[in-house]
Design a protein around this motif. Structure first.
Motif, PDB file in Angstrom:
ATOM      1  N   ASN A  63       8.361 -84.389 -33.919  1.00  0.00           N
ATOM      2  CA  ASN A  63       9.448 -83.702 -33.645  1.00  0.00           C
ATOM      3  C   ASN A  63       9.470 -82.405 -33.063  1.00  0.00           C
ATOM      4  O   ASN A  63      10.419 -81.781 -32.847  1.00  0.00           O
ATOM      5  CB  ASN A  63      10.316 -83.836 -34.811  1.00  0.00           C
ATOM      6  N   GLN A  64       8.324 -81.848 -33.101  1.00  0.00           N
ATOM      7  CA  GLN A  64       7.967 -80.524 -32.447  1.00  0.00           C
ATOM      8  C   GLN A  64       8.276 -80.603 -30.968  1.00  0.00           C
ATOM      9  O   GLN A  64       8.818 -79.560 -30.412  1.00  0.00           O
ATOM     10  CB  GLN A  64       6.704 -79.878 -32.678  1.00  0.00           C
ATOM     11  N   GLY A  65       8.007 -81.576 -30.294  1.00  0.00           N
ATOM     12  CA  GLY A  65       7.975 -81.903 -28.883  1.00  0.00           C
ATOM     13  C   GLY A  65       9.305 -81.249 -28.142  1.00  0.00           C
ATOM     14  O   GLY A  65       9.215 -80.172 -27.344  1.00  0.00           O
ATOM     15  N   PRO A  66      10.310 -81.827 -28.619  1.00  0.00           N
ATOM     16  CA  PRO A  66      11.522 -81.431 -27.996  1.00  0.00           C
ATOM     17  C   PRO A  66      12.046 -79.873 -28.172  1.00  0.00           C
ATOM     18  O   PRO A  66      12.369 -79.215 -27.245  1.00  0.00           O
ATOM     19  CB  PRO A  66      12.981 -82.258 -28.447  1.00  0.00           C
ATOM     20  N   VAL A  67      11.667 -79.369 -29.221  1.00  0.00           N
ATOM     21  CA  VAL A  67      11.803 -77.961 -29.553  1.00  0.00           C
ATOM     22  C   VAL A  67      11.184 -77.169 -28.746  1.00  0.00           C
ATOM     23  O   VAL A  67      11.402 -76.047 -28.085  1.00  0.00           O
ATOM     24  CB  VAL A  67      11.693 -77.507 -31.079  1.00  0.00           C
ATOM     25  N   ILE A  68       9.646 -77.332 -28.650  1.00  0.00           N
ATOM     26  CA  ILE A  68       8.856 -76.665 -27.913  1.00  0.00           C
ATOM     27  C   ILE A  68       9.281 -76.595 -26.414  1.00  0.00           C
ATOM     28  O   ILE A  68       9.110 -75.670 -25.679  1.00  0.00           O
ATOM     29  CB  ILE A  68       7.391 -77.221 -27.940  1.00  0.00           C
ATOM     30  N   LEU A  69       9.766 -77.767 -25.841  1.00  0.00           N
ATOM     31  CA  LEU A  69       9.924 -78.233 -24.474  1.00  0.00           C
ATOM     32  C   LEU A  69      11.335 -77.090 -24.226  1.00  0.00           C
ATOM     33  O   LEU A  69      11.330 -76.564 -23.165  1.00  0.00           O
ATOM     34  CB  LEU A  69      10.343 -79.397 -24.272  1.00  0.00           C
ATOM     35  N   VAL A  70      12.187 -76.937 -25.186  1.00  0.00           N
ATOM     36  CA  VAL A  70      13.534 -76.204 -24.755  1.00  0.00           C
ATOM     37  C   VAL A  70      13.326 -74.710 -24.906  1.00  0.00           C
ATOM     38  O   VAL A  70      14.079 -74.046 -24.433  1.00  0.00           O
ATOM     39  CB  VAL A  70      14.603 -77.081 -25.631  1.00  0.00           C
ATOM     40  N   TYR A  71      12.752 -74.300 -26.290  1.00  0.00           N
ATOM     41  CA  TYR A  71      12.863 -73.073 -26.659  1.00  0.00           C
ATOM     42  C   TYR A  71      11.552 -72.340 -26.262  1.00  0.00           C
ATOM     43  O   TYR A  71      11.513 -71.033 -26.120  1.00  0.00           O
ATOM     44  CB  TYR A  71      13.186 -73.159 -28.139  1.00  0.00           C
ATOM     45  N   THR A  72      10.199 -72.855 -26.588  1.00  0.00           N
ATOM     46  CA  THR A  72       9.026 -72.115 -26.491  1.00  0.00           C
ATOM     47  C   THR A  72       8.673 -72.344 -25.042  1.00  0.00           C
ATOM     48  O   THR A  72       8.223 -71.058 -24.405  1.00  0.00           O
ATOM     49  CB  THR A  72       7.985 -72.860 -27.014  1.00  0.00           C
ATOM     50  N   PHE A  73       8.570 -73.378 -24.425  1.00  0.00           N
ATOM     51  CA  PHE A  73       8.016 -73.454 -22.943  1.00  0.00           C
ATOM     52  C   PHE A  73       8.578 -72.412 -21.880  1.00  0.00           C
ATOM     53  O   PHE A  73       7.948 -71.626 -21.150  1.00  0.00           O
ATOM     54  CB  PHE A  73       8.126 -74.721 -22.216  1.00  0.00           C
ATOM     55  N   PRO A  74      10.011 -72.291 -21.919  1.00  0.00           N
ATOM     56  CA  PRO A  74      10.697 -71.056 -21.073  1.00  0.00           C
ATOM     57  C   PRO A  74      10.218 -69.906 -21.053  1.00  0.00           C
ATOM     58  O   PRO A  74       9.857 -69.353 -19.992  1.00  0.00           O
ATOM     59  CB  PRO A  74      12.017 -71.686 -21.092  1.00  0.00           C
ATOM     60  N   VAL A  75      10.171 -69.560 -22.335  1.00  0.00           N
ATOM     61  CA  VAL A  75      10.031 -68.086 -22.516  1.00  0.00           C
ATOM     62  C   VAL A  75       8.262 -67.679 -22.130  1.00  0.00           C
ATOM     63  O   VAL A  75       8.155 -66.608 -21.619  1.00  0.00           O
ATOM     64  CB  VAL A  75      10.154 -67.653 -24.199  1.00  0.00           C
ATOM     65  N   LEU A  76       7.471 -68.567 -22.605  1.00  0.00           N
ATOM     66  CA  LEU A  76       6.105 -68.550 -22.153  1.00  0.00           C
ATOM     67  C   LEU A  76       5.925 -68.573 -20.661  1.00  0.00           C
ATOM     68  O   LEU A  76       5.180 -67.933 -20.124  1.00  0.00           O
ATOM     69  CB  LEU A  76       5.194 -69.384 -22.834  1.00  0.00           C
ATOM     70  N   LEU A  77       6.609 -69.242 -19.868  1.00  0.00           N
ATOM     71  CA  LEU A  77       6.326 -69.364 -18.639  1.00  0.00           C
ATOM     72  C   LEU A  77       6.855 -68.235 -17.784  1.00  0.00           C
ATOM     73  O   LEU A  77       6.411 -67.749 -16.987  1.00  0.00           O
ATOM     74  CB  LEU A  77       7.452 -70.568 -17.918  1.00  0.00           C
ATOM     75  N   VAL A  78       8.196 -67.675 -18.542  1.00  0.00           N
ATOM     76  CA  VAL A  78       8.581 -66.303 -17.809  1.00  0.00           C
ATOM     77  C   VAL A  78       7.370 -65.118 -17.974  1.00  0.00           C
ATOM     78  O   VAL A  78       7.025 -64.195 -17.309  1.00  0.00           O
ATOM     79  CB  VAL A  78       9.915 -65.983 -18.674  1.00  0.00           C
ATOM     80  N   ALA A  79       6.690 -65.343 -19.402  1.00  0.00           N
ATOM     81  CA  ALA A  79       5.775 -64.265 -19.425  1.00  0.00           C
ATOM     82  C   ALA A  79       4.524 -64.391 -18.589  1.00  0.00           C
ATOM     83  O   ALA A  79       4.100 -63.308 -18.071  1.00  0.00           O
ATOM     84  CB  ALA A  79       5.179 -64.574 -21.134  1.00  0.00           C
ATOM     85  N   ILE A  80       4.188 -65.390 -18.318  1.00  0.00           N
ATOM     86  CA  ILE A  80       3.252 -65.746 -17.419  1.00  0.00           C
ATOM     87  C   ILE A  80       3.398 -65.416 -15.963  1.00  0.00           C
ATOM     88  O   ILE A  80       2.692 -64.592 -15.150  1.00  0.00           O
ATOM     89  CB  ILE A  80       2.908 -67.273 -17.458  1.00  0.00           C
ATOM     90  N   MET A  81       4.690 -65.804 -15.535  1.00  0.00           N
ATOM     91  CA  MET A  81       5.400 -65.271 -13.972  1.00  0.00           C
ATOM     92  C   MET A  81       5.507 -63.836 -14.217  1.00  0.00           C
ATOM     93  O   MET A  81       5.063 -63.176 -13.227  1.00  0.00           O
ATOM     94  CB  MET A  81       6.665 -66.011 -13.924  1.00  0.00           C
ATOM     95  N   SER A  82       5.975 -63.110 -15.139  1.00  0.00           N
ATOM     96  CA  SER A  82       5.785 -61.856 -15.295  1.00  0.00           C
ATOM     97  C   SER A  82       4.773 -61.097 -15.052  1.00  0.00           C
ATOM     98  O   SER A  82       4.425 -60.049 -14.212  1.00  0.00           O
ATOM     99  CB  SER A  82       6.727 -61.218 -16.414  1.00  0.00           C
ATOM    100  N   GLY A  83       3.613 -61.542 -15.797  1.00  0.00           N
ATOM    101  CA  GLY A  83       2.404 -60.843 -15.496  1.00  0.00           C
ATOM    102  C   GLY A  83       1.926 -61.059 -14.257  1.00  0.00           C
ATOM    103  O   GLY A  83       1.294 -59.999 -13.734  1.00  0.00           O
ATOM    104  N   VAL A  84       2.248 -62.181 -13.535  1.00  0.00           N
ATOM    105  CA  VAL A  84       1.770 -62.192 -12.058  1.00  0.00           C
ATOM    106  C   VAL A  84       2.588 -61.289 -11.335  1.00  0.00           C
ATOM    107  O   VAL A  84       2.046 -60.510 -10.261  1.00  0.00           O
ATOM    108  CB  VAL A  84       1.930 -63.657 -11.613  1.00  0.00           C
ATOM    109  N   TYR A  85       3.744 -61.180 -11.363  1.00  0.00           N
ATOM    110  CA  TYR A  85       4.668 -60.280 -10.595  1.00  0.00           C
ATOM    111  C   TYR A  85       4.328 -58.927 -11.061  1.00  0.00           C
ATOM    112  O   TYR A  85       4.253 -58.251  -9.883  1.00  0.00           O
ATOM    113  CB  TYR A  85       6.377 -60.431 -11.384  1.00  0.00           C
ATOM    114  N   LEU A  86       3.930 -58.488 -12.138  1.00  0.00           N
ATOM    115  CA  LEU A  86       3.599 -56.732 -12.392  1.00  0.00           C
ATOM    116  C   LEU A  86       2.067 -56.943 -11.684  1.00  0.00           C
ATOM    117  O   LEU A  86       1.659 -55.705 -11.072  1.00  0.00           O
ATOM    118  CB  LEU A  86       3.233 -56.855 -13.961  1.00  0.00           C
ATOM    119  N   HIS A  87       1.086 -57.757 -11.648  1.00  0.00           N
ATOM    120  CA  HIS A  87       0.123 -57.826 -11.214  1.00  0.00           C
ATOM    121  C   HIS A  87       0.149 -57.687  -9.624  1.00  0.00           C
ATOM    122  O   HIS A  87      -0.519 -56.497  -9.213  1.00  0.00           O
ATOM    123  CB  HIS A  87      -1.069 -58.917 -11.464  1.00  0.00           C
TER     124      HIS A  87
END
Length: 718
Positions: A63-87
Motif C-alpha cells: 500500500n506504499q506504492g500509490p503514496v510514493i507515486l503521488v507524493y514522493t516521486f514528484p518532489v524528488l524528481l524536482v530536486a533532481i532536475m533542479s540540481g541539473v538546472y543549477l549545474h
C-alpha cells in the motif's frame, strides 16, 4: 572568432535546456499543489485513491506504492532536475560576470513582487513570500474544513446508537483525527527550509539561512495541530472510559503510545525554541533539538507506512544533506591565522582549495572540539573566493559563552599553537544581483556589517574588468572601538588600497560617544594577529562533492531513491508478502516501518559515501598534480606568511579606506533622507543587523514614494 561563436551557441543551447527544465519543474509543482488541495475531498478519497491502489498496489510495494507515486516521486524528481538546472547555470553563467540587460529587465519586472512588507508576527516578507504564506494558510483552512465537513456528515443517529457515543464525543474523535491529518500536511514541508545544501531552495531564490524563518513558522503550526490532535484524543478517551488506549501499541493499527512519545519530543523542542529561552540557554535549545530523530522515528511507528511516505520527500532530502554534512565534518580543516580586534571580534583565516567557489553572504558552520564537541555555530563568510582564491575567512563577535571561550583561547598565545576546527559548508546563494543596480546602499547595525565585507571584496575583484555600482555603506556602531571592523574591508593579500575605479563611500555612526577618542587610540597596532601551525592532516576547505557538486547531488538523490525502491521491493516481495499477502493484518507495522527506515538510511549512506570519497580522491589527485608542477611554490596566499603580514602592518592605516570614511559621533543616520535623496534609476538597498533597524529600512522602501529602491534583507550569523 569561431571560438566565441561556438561559446555563444553553446550558451544558447544551455539556456534552452534550463528553460525546459524550469517549465517542467513549474508544471510538476502545480500538479503537486493540486493533489494537496484534492486530498481531503471525497472525490480523491473514494474514487481516485482506490483506483490508484488497484493500479499501483503490487507485491513489491504494497500500500506504499500509490503514496510514493503521488507524493514522493514528484518532489524528488524536482530536486533532481533542479540540481541539473543549477549545474548548467554554474557552467554557463559563472558568478556575477554574466549579468546582462535581459537579466536586469527581468529583475525590474519582478521588483513589485519583491517589494518588502513589514508584518507583525511575520517580520520582513516580500509580497511574493506573503502570497505563498496566504496560499499555504488557505490550503490548511481548506483541508481542515473539508475533512471536518465530510467526516461530520458520516455521524448519524444510527452510527451513534451503534457506537454508544454522544454526538460531541463522536465529533471530538473525528476532529482529533482530522487535526492530525492537517498536521501531516505541515510536517511534509517542515524539513525543506533546513536542508542547507538543497537544490530546491535556490531554484526559487532562497537560501537555507534565509529560510530558517519558514522552518520556525512551520514548526509552530506543526506542534499546534499535533498538540490539539493529542488533546482531543485524551479528552475523548477519558470521556468514554478508554484511558487504557493511551498505552496501546498495536501490531497492525495505530500505535498510540508511539504517538505520545513523538508528541513529547516535539513539545520539548517547541518549548526550548521559544526566543527568550533560546537566547538565554542556547545549549539547551541545541541539544533538545536533536530529539528530531526520535520524533520522526516514533511518528513513523505511530501512523504506520502510508502516511510517512507523504512527508518522506522532505525528510529524504534532509537526510541526504545531513549525511553529506557528517562526512564533511569528520576532517579537521587548516586554520592558518586569526586576527583579534579590540572590539572583541576575531577573524579566522582558513586555507581553501581553488576549486571552492562561493558567493557573497554565504555562511559556514564551525565546530571547535576543544570548546564543545557537540556545538555547531553559523558564521558569515567575509572573504571573496574570486579575490582570495586560496583563503576563506569568517568573522566572529564575542557575544556568547562559546565565542568568548574561542576569543580567550586565541588571545593566550603561549597556550595555542594549533586549533582543531571542523566545518560544514559554506552555504549561500547560487548567484547575486548586485551588478543589476546602478547604486548600492548598504545599511548595517553592529555585527551586521559582516556580509557587506564579502560583497565589497567581491565587487573590488569585479571592478578590475566590469563597471561596478557606486556603493554607500552606512555602518552604525555603539562604540568607537567597533570602527576597527572597517579595517576588514580590505583583504590582507594584494594591494592595501581600493582600485581607482572603485567607488565606495562609508558613513560610520558611533551612537554612544559624542566625541572621537584621543588621537592614536584606534591604531592597527591594537589588532593582534595570531599565526597557527596546522597539522599535516589538516586539509584545506574544499567543495563536498567537487566542482560539479549540483550534478553529483542529483546523482545521489536519484541513485539512493532507486536503491531504496529496489531493496524495499525485494524485501516486500520475498520476505513480507509470503507472510502477509498485502492484507496488512499479519506482519507487524512496527517491524515493517523499522525495516523501511533502515533501508532508507543505508541507501543514502552508501550512495553519498561513494560520491563523497570519489570526489575526495579526485581532489587529492589534482592537488598532487599541481604540487608536482609548481614544485616548491607555496600554496598559501601571500597573507599567510609573516613577512607579508608585517608589510601590511607597516602600510596601515589604509589611506584609501580613511579617505572613503566619514565618522559621525553621537547621532544616528537619517535613513529616510539618505534613501530618498538618491535619484539613480535602480538602487539596491541592503540591510543587515538588528530586526528593528531592518524593519525601518524595509518600511521606507515599501512606502512606494520612490520606485527606484529595491530592498533586500541580508541574513548574517556571527
Amino acid at each position: 572568432m569561431k571560438k566565441s561563436s561556438s561559446n555563444s551557441n553553446q550558451g544558447l543551447v544551455t539556456d534552452a535546456i534550463r528553460a525546459v527544465i524550469m517549465a517542467l519543474v513549474v508544471i510538476i509543482f502545480i500538479g503537486y499543489i493540486f493533489i494537496w488541495f484534492m486530498t481531503p475531498t471525497n472525490l480523491y478519497r473514494k474514487k481516485w485513491l482506490p483506483l490508484m491502489r488497484i493500479k499501483a498496489n503490487s507485491t513489491y510495494f504494497g500500500n506504499q506504492g500509490p503514496v510514493i507515486l503521488v507524493y514522493t516521486f514528484p518532489v524528488l524528481l524536482v530536486a533532481i532536475m533542479s540540481g541539473v538546472y543549477l549545474h548548467l547555470g554554474t557552467k554557463n553563467n559563472n558568478n556575477l560576470q554574466s549579468e546582462n540587460e535581459k537579466t536586469k529587465s527581468i529583475i525590474r519586472l519582478g521588483a513589485a513582487w519583491k517589494r518588502p512588507m513589514v508584518m507583525k508576527g511575520l517580520g520582513i516578507v516580500s509580497r511574493i513570500e506573503f502570497a505563498f504564506f496566504v496560499m499555504f494558510i488557505a490550503l490548511l483552512t481548506w483541508s481542515l474544513s473539508t475533512y471536518l465537513h465530510n467526516s461530520f456528515a458520516t455521524i448519524t443517529t444510527k452510527s451513534l446508537q451503534k457506537s454508544g457515543h454522544k454526538m460531541w464525543e463522536a465529533k471530538l474523535e473525528n476532529a482529533g483525527l482530522r487535526l492530525g491529518l492537517v498536521g501531516n500536511i505541515i510536517l511534509s514541508f517542515l524539513f525543506y527550509p533546513v536542508t542547507r545544501g538543497s537544490s530546491i531552495l535556490p531554484i526559487i531564490g532562497l537560501t537555507s539561512e534565509s529560510s530558517v524563518k519558514y522552518h520556525i513558522w512551520l514548526g509552530h503550526l506543526t506542534l499546534i495541530f499535533y498538540t490539539a490532535h493529542g488533546i482531543c484524543y485524551i479528552v475523548y478517551w477519558a470521556a468514554t472510559n478508554q484511558s487504557s488506549e493511551m498505552l496501546k501499541w498495536a501490531k497492525h493499527d495505530i500505535s498510540n503510545l508511539a504517538g505520545e512519545i513523538a508528541l513529547l519530543c516535539g513539545l520539548a523542542m517547541w518549548v526550548t525554541a521559544i526566543p527568550r529561552i533560546r537566547r538565554k540557554a542556547f545549549e539547551l535549545f541545541f541539544y533538545t533539538h536533536q530529539l528530531y530523530a526520535l520524533f520522526v522515528i516514533f511518528f513513523v511507528l505511530h501512523v504506520g507506512l502510508a502516511f510517512p511516505c507523504i512527508m518522506l520527500p522532505g525528510f529524504f532530502l534532509f537526510l541526504v544533506d545531513r549525511f553529506l554534512r557528517f562526512l564533511q565534518s569528520r576532517s579537521s580543516v587548516r586554520l592558518v591565522s586569526a586576527r583579534l580586534l579590540p572590539c572583541d571580534v576575531v577573524q579566522l583565516d582558513f586555507s581553501k582549495t581553488r576549486g571552492l567557489n562561493y558567493n557573497p553572504t554565504s555562511i559556514m558552520f564551525l565546530n571547535v572540539p576543544s570548546i564543545s564537541k557537540m556545538q555547531w555555530h553559523p558564521f558569515t563568510v567575509a572573504s571573496s573566493s574570486s579575490l582570495e582564491p586560496e583563503k576563506l575567512s569568517v568573522i566572529i563577535k564575542c557575544d556568547g559563552n562559546w565565542s568568548r571561550k574561542l576569543f580567550k583561547t586565541l588571545s593566550n598565545k603561549s597556550m595555542v599553537d594549533r586549533l582543531d576546527v571542523a566545518i560544514e559548508g559554506p552555504y549561500g546563494p547560487v548567484s547575486n544581483r548586485f551588478l543589476s543596480h546602478n547604486a548600492l546602499i548598504m545599511v548595517s547595525g553592529g555585527s551586521g556589517i559582516t556580509p557587506f565585507i564579502s560583497i565589497i571584496r567581491e565587487l573590488i575583484f569585479l571592478s578590475e574588468t566590469l563597471k561596478t555600482p557606486e556603493i554607500l555603506l552606512i555602518a552604525v556602531f555603539k562604540n568607537s572601538s567597533d570602527l576597527t571592523m572597517l579595517e576588514l574591508m580590505l583583504p590582507c593579500s594584494g594591494s592595501p588600497t581600493f582600485p581607482s575605479n572603485f567607488n565606495l563611500r562609508i558613513e560610520a555612526y558611533v551612537t554612544r560617544q559624542k566625541q572621537p577618542p584621543p588621537p592614536g587610540t584606534l591604531t592597527k597596532a591594537s589588532v593582534q594577529t595570531v599565526y597557527l601551525k596546522p597539522a599535516p592532516s589538516d586539509a584545506p576547505i574544499s567543495p563536498v562533492l567537487g566542482p560539479n557538486s549540483w550534478l553529483w547531488l542529483s546523482v545521489i538523490i536519484c541513485s539512493s531513491f532507486v536503491m531504496f525502491l529496489i531493496f524495499m521491493g525485494i524485501m516486500t516481495r520475498y520476505y513480507i508478502y509470503p507472510i502477509d499477502h498485502n492484507t496488512n493484518h499479519i506482519y507487524s507495522y512496527t517491524s515493517r516501518a523499522l525495516l523501511n527506515m533502515v533501508i532508507i538510511c543505508a541507501s543514502i549512506s552508501v550512495t553519498a559515501s561513494a560520491a563523497f570519497y570519489w570526489n575526495k580522491k579526485q581532489l587529492a589527485r589534482d592537488t598532487n598534480q599541481i604540487l608536482n608542477v609548481e614544485g616548491a611554490t607555496p600554496m598559501a596566499s601571500p597573507c599567510f606568511n609573516v613577512g607579508a603580514a608585517e608589510r601590511e602592518l607597516e602600510s596601515l592605516p589604509h589611506e584609501s579606506l580613511l579617505e572613503s570614511t566619514t565618522v559621525h559621533y553621537g547621532e544616528r543616520p537619517d535613513l529616510k533622507r539618505i534613501l530618498f535623496e538618491r535619484k539613480e534609476r535602480s538602487i539596491g538597498v541592503l540591510a543587515s543587523g538588528p530586526r528593528q533597524m531592518r524593519g525601518e529600512v524595509a518600511r521606507i522602501c515599501s512606502a512606494g514614494l520612490e520606485d527606484n529602491l529595491h530592498f533586500e534583507s541580508i541574513s548574517f550569523s556571527w
